[in-house]
Design a protein around this motif. Sequence first.
Motif, PDB file in Angstrom:
ATOM      1  N   ALA A  11     -12.535  78.552  -6.998  1.00  0.00           N
ATOM      2  CA  ALA A  11     -12.509  77.927  -5.646  1.00  0.00           C
ATOM      3  C   ALA A  11     -13.555  78.743  -4.725  1.00  0.00           C
ATOM      4  CB  ALA A  11     -11.149  78.054  -4.946  1.00  0.00           C
ATOM      5  N   GLY A  12     -13.739  79.950  -4.923  1.00  0.00           N
ATOM      6  CA  GLY A  12     -14.903  80.662  -4.207  1.00  0.00           C
ATOM      7  C   GLY A  12     -16.119  80.163  -4.624  1.00  0.00           C
ATOM      8  N   GLY A  15     -16.964  76.844  -3.166  1.00  0.00           N
ATOM      9  CA  GLY A  15     -16.890  77.227  -1.781  1.00  0.00           C
ATOM     10  C   GLY A  15     -18.363  77.682  -1.577  1.00  0.00           C
ATOM     11  N   LEU A  19     -21.051  75.754   0.757  1.00  0.00           N
ATOM     12  CA  LEU A  19     -21.196  76.337   2.309  1.00  0.00           C
ATOM     13  C   LEU A  19     -22.673  76.807   2.225  1.00  0.00           C
ATOM     14  CD1 LEU A  19     -18.023  78.483   3.165  1.00  0.00           C
ATOM     15  CD2 LEU A  19     -18.800  76.246   3.826  1.00  0.00           C
ATOM     16  N   GLY A  84     -20.149  83.400  -4.084  1.00  0.00           N
ATOM     17  CA  GLY A  84     -18.913  82.854  -3.778  1.00  0.00           C
ATOM     18  C   GLY A  84     -17.659  83.448  -4.535  1.00  0.00           C
TER      19      GLY A  84
END
Length: 97
Positions: A11-12, A15, A19, A84
């Motif tokens: 997920a990081g 993200g 982002l 991330g």
Amino acid sequence: MGLLIGLAIAAGAAGGVLLAPVALGAIGFGAIGPAAGSYAASMMSAAAIANGGAVAAGSTVAVLTSTGMAGLGAAGTAAAAGAGATVVGVIGRLWRR
């Protein structure tokens, strides 16, 4: 616990990729170049002054300008995903202490 950590790191990574363009736009690196009066414009000005009036090819400012205008590309996507995932991994390590 291992699966949860793996999912958090994935997920990081996602993200980071999502982002990165938002962060670039927030500091002024847009689709038509650095926005007037933005942090990106001041970075470009400082780089040009330091280099005798031109921004050096391959410099941080040049790469960020290119990325803001054209998108991340393969290398940028990999770098954003790595950043991330690293941030989430570090937070996870600190959390478990």
